[in-house]
Design a protein around this motif. Structure first.
Motif, PDB file in Angstrom:
ATOM      1  N   SER A 306      40.758  57.951 -42.536  1.00 61.56           N
ATOM      2  CA  SER A 306      40.863  57.260 -41.244  1.00 61.56           C
ATOM      3  C   SER A 306      42.258  56.691 -41.038  1.00 61.56           C
ATOM      4  N   THR A 309      44.728  59.557 -40.569  1.00 61.67           N
ATOM      5  CA  THR A 309      44.552  60.190 -39.262  1.00 61.67           C
ATOM      6  C   THR A 309      45.189  59.350 -38.167  1.00 61.67           C
ATOM      7  N   ALA A 310      44.917  58.040 -38.191  1.00 60.05           N
ATOM      8  CA  ALA A 310      45.476  57.152 -37.170  1.00 60.05           C
ATOM      9  C   ALA A 310      47.000  57.110 -37.238  1.00 60.05           C
ATOM     10  N   PHE A 371      41.344  60.548 -31.810  1.00 64.38           N
ATOM     11  CA  PHE A 371      41.064  60.046 -33.162  1.00 64.38           C
ATOM     12  C   PHE A 371      39.728  60.575 -33.666  1.00 64.38           C
TER      13      PHE A 371
END
Length: 381
Positions: A306, A309-310, A371
């Motif tokens: 996460s 990815t962000a 996202f």
């Protein structure tokens, strides 16, 4: 982009205030949107005009599934007047206004759109991508409980909840323990108070004891901080010239990991039993809501994916954070045996939740779509 924003507006225009809920029209809207991309979904009726929705893009089975989760109900618009119609879904200066825009139709709509984009891409997933749109989160999490009972969480690898996080990544949230304390007295004429037992006075003694002698037992959490206690609702008495024989108080306690809710209840009961021992008062306690706190270890694969990815999408560093509200994860995590990894990520601003002129920033809504899509591909491909 325009189709995605239009879908969000259509969702906001559907009144799904809880109580009573009225989530079924929202579920039908989502069902129709998914069907355009060939995604089959099932609307599961829970009662009159109430429903959950479950949709799935099947994977090969090589990996466990990833669940997108969001609730379809909202709180009422409230008594304070709005600048924009709470169900008008007005788009103004980069914001979409309306009840639920932030909490959490913005997040839910973004999840649906991300799912359709993945389906249209034709990519082969190694695990299932599941959408769990729930009823009732704002009151009793009835939708999440129904999904647990129906076995939705079998073979689930991780869950993303689209509650408002203002684009940050929450890896923990507080628990909730809502209590109702009832003090009983004896009615009498207001001119002869000595003939009665004033329940409001006894409740006042309890509130003072709560303020002066009640202490939480806890270790401070590095993401969630300390537990809190709020005196939320109080009512008592029937007329000015009558000694009140009943007074009720509702308390909202927010807890951190490691706290024992049963111990908190016992500590509260101990306070009013001390008052009962010294006076003619009688008290009762009822638990209105009991939801545990949730925390995913920052070392878990889901957290690393996460954050990465962000960072890749938005070109800045992200850190795991915690939030004070609770989510359906308080039902889903225990229902999965206690070790289901969860993040909370949504385009809404948590400070806008339940506020007049609630809105979601259009840019953050579109960011959330990207996202959700990118995280699913990283997790499942």
């Amino acid at each position: 982009m325009q189709e995605a924003v239009q879908f969000l507006k259509e969702m906001i225009r559907l009144k799904s205030v809880n109580p009573p809920g009225d989530e079924e029209p929202v579920a039908r809207l989502i069902e129709a949107m998914l069907k355009k991309s060939g995604i089959e979904s099932e609307v599961r009726i829970l009662g009159t005009n109430r429903a959950n929705l479950v949709a799935r893009i099947k994977g090969t089975g090589a990996k466990k599934s990833l669940v997108y989760s969001g609730h379809m109900d909202t709180v009422p618009p409230g008594d304070i007047s709005w600048k924009f119609d709470p169900y008008g879904a007005v788009e103004h200066e980069g914001h979409v206004y309306g009840r639920g825009a932030s909490d959490m139709k913005g997040g839910l709509a973004a999840m649906v759109v991300a799912m359709t984009e993945i389906a249209r891409s034709g990519v082969t997933l190694q695990g299932d991508l599941v959408l769990a749109a729930t009823a009732g989160e704002e009151v009793d999490c009835c939708g999440a409980r129904a999904m647990v009972e129906e076995g939705l969480l079998q073979e689930v690898g991780a869950m993303v909840i689209g509650e408002p996080s203002n684009g940050e990544i929450f890896t923990a949230h507080k628990g909730a323990l809502w209590l109702e304390i009832t003090a009983y007295g004896k009615t009498a004429h207001g001119s002869m108070p000595e003939q009665g037992v004033n329940a409001i006075e006894h409740m006042n003694r309890f509130i003072n004891a709560l303020r002066d002698r009640f202490k939480f037992r806890y270790d401070r959490d590095h993401l969630l901080g300390e537990p809190t206690l709020n005196l939320s609702v109080i009512s008592g008495g029937v007329k000015t010239n009558v000694v009140p024989d009943v007074c009720r108080l509702q308390i909202d306690i927010r807890t951190v990991p490691g706290q024992d809710h049963l111990q908190i209840v016992a500590d509260v009961e101990r306070l009013f039993k001390e008052i009962e021992a010294d006076t003619s008062a009688k008290f009762e306690l009822a638990v209105l809501n009991d939801k545990p706190s949730v925390r995913t270890p920052v070392t878990h694969e889901l957290i690393g994916l996460s954050l990465a990815t962000a960072k890749e999408l938005f070109q800045k560093d992200f850190q795991p954070a915690g939030v004070r509200y609770f989510t359906d994860a308080s039902v889903f995590v225990p229902g999965a045996g206690g070790d289901l990894p969860v993040i909370v990520y949504g385009p809404g601003d948590e400070k806008m939740a339940h506020q007049p002129d609630e809105f979601v920033e259009t840019a953050k809504y579109l960011d959330a779509i990207q996202f959700y899509k990118a995280l699913a591909l990283r997790f499942l491909v």
